[in-house]
Write an enzyme that holds these catalytic residues in place. Structure first.
Site, PDB file in Angstrom:
ATOM      1  N   SER A  66       0.797  -1.223   0.000  1.00  0.00           N
ATOM      2  CA  SER A  66       0.000   0.000   0.000  1.00  0.00           C
ATOM      3  C   SER A  66       0.827   1.269   0.000  1.00  0.00           C
ATOM      4  O   SER A  66       0.366   2.320  -0.457  1.00  0.00           O
ATOM      5  CB  SER A  66      -0.939   0.004   1.213  1.00  0.00           C
ATOM      6  OG  SER A  66      -0.213  -0.149   2.421  1.00  0.00           O
ATOM      7  N   HIS A 329      -0.517   6.253   6.349  1.00  0.00           N
ATOM      8  CA  HIS A 329       0.098   6.086   5.025  1.00  0.00           C
ATOM      9  C   HIS A 329       0.528   7.452   4.498  1.00  0.00           C
ATOM     10  O   HIS A 329       0.022   8.483   4.952  1.00  0.00           O
ATOM     11  CB  HIS A 329      -0.885   5.441   4.046  1.00  0.00           C
ATOM     12  CG  HIS A 329      -1.033   3.969   4.228  1.00  0.00           C
ATOM     13  ND1 HIS A 329      -1.649   3.417   5.328  1.00  0.00           N
ATOM     14  CD2 HIS A 329      -0.627   2.922   3.453  1.00  0.00           C
ATOM     15  CE1 HIS A 329      -1.623   2.091   5.228  1.00  0.00           C
ATOM     16  NE2 HIS A 329      -1.005   1.770   4.096  1.00  0.00           N
TER      17      HIS A 329
END
Length: 351
Positions: A66, A329
């Site tokens: 990711s 993230h």
């Protein structure tokens, strides 16, 4: 206030989805076509910059999880399947646009080393290494975080205060208290053994499958800062407030105990060290982002942060709580920084 998050220390899920952004159990989906590269970073005939040894039109294959897929950024590409959460604004798309390369982006949220080398992460999505060939001229890879359970553990470490308890730990004061047993750190042992071997095997497989390619192994930016970049009063920003009773949660929070910030920083440092060692042994370039981003972790606020904090979403009864996509993230600034560092490595290796 009592809140249940469906999270466990060994590969956590919250609201049924892993932190890497892929629905639990996998989604039955066929792989989408890899070309043309979707907006907003299309390859053009006149790129801003050219590499001498990897000229425009050369095949560039992006592998990884990711963090390379740009999870949470929007501009969903649907590749290699929609379940991967890949963004057309990820760093591979930016690098391809910079140098005019023909991008084959098979990055996928939740991927492990085995998904790169041997496993079908989803039906119709073969092991990522199969995208490589002797025609491939540039490969980028970010992997290892899911092997180490770093992201799943972080999801299970959300806490009610800077001193605990953690949501999912039955009043445990911290995650560290459950993961360090008799002085032995379970995550550290895993990273030094199984993860180190998996990274070595993965890089060897990439080198075999793409013998003519420049390979760039990209590390992770800091999620948890070192002591020098931790504020005097700590990093804690609560993910819950009075509005949460009505299903509205504060945004960009950092709900980790002081103890776990230090502990998880150490876990990430170990992963960075074994990644660096694996790259050196395989003879590939390692782009070390960890040291240079200590002041830009999710602990940082405002425009300094390269990694998004935690934002929750859930029903008003608080029986189910999810992480908003992109939590922990790289944000837009972070992905731009990743792309800049990868571009620099590409210039040095192939310019």
């Amino acid at each position: 206030m009592f809140v249940v998050l469906t999270a466990g220390l060994g590969g956590a899920t919250i609201g049924g989805a892993p932190l890497g952004g892929v629905p639990a159990g996998g989604q039955a989906a066929e792989a989408a076509p890899m070309w043309p590269v979707p907006e907003p970073y299309p390859v053009t005939d006149h790129p801003p910059e050219r590499l001498a040894n990897v000229p425009p039109g050369s095949e560039y294959v992006a592998l990884g999880d990711s963090y390379s897929a740009g999870y949470g950024l929007g501009h969903r590409s649907g590749l290699p399947t929609a379940a991967c959460g890949q963004s057309a604004a990820d760093y591979p798309h930016r690098v391809a646009a910079r140098f005019g390369l023909a991008l084959h982006d098979v990055t996928c949220g939740g991927a492990t080393s085995r998904d790169v080398t041997s496993d079908f992460q989803f039906r119709g999505v073969p092991p990522q290494v199969r995208a490589l060939s002797d025609r491939t001229r540039l490969v980028t890879l970010t992997i290892g975080g899911n092997d180490a359970d770093l992201f799943g553990t972080a999801a299970a470490c959300l806490a009610l205060s800077a001193h605990g308890p953690v949501f999912s730990g039955r009043d445990a004061p911290s995650c560290e208290s459950g993961l360090v047993v008799d002085g032995a750190d379970q995550l550290g042992v895993k990273i030094q053994s199984r993860v180190a071997l998996s990274l070595a095997d993965t890089l060897a497989a990439v080198r075999r499958a793409a013998p003519n390619a420049v390979v760039v192994f990209v590390g992770y930016p800091a999620i948890f800062p070192d002591a020098a970049h931790t504020p005097k009063d700590g990093c804690f920003r609560s993910a819950l407030d009075l509005g949460s009773l009505a299903g509205a949660f504060p945004s960009n929070t950092y709900p980790f105990t002081d103890r776990d910030v230090t502990y998880l920083h150490g876990v990430q440092r170990e992963l960075d060290d074994v990644s660096k060692t694996a790259a050196a042994a395989a003879g590939v370039r390692f782009v070390d982002l960890f040291a240079s981003t200590q002041g830009h972790s999710a602990c940082a606020t405002g425009k300094k942060a390269y990694v998004s904090g935690v934002t929750l979403d859930g029903a008003s009864d608080l029986q189910t709580i999810d992480l908003v996509p992109g939590a922990l993230h790289p944000n837009g600034r972070g992905v731009a920084y990743l792309a800049k560092r990868v571009e620099r490595a590409a210039r040095e290796l192939a310019g």
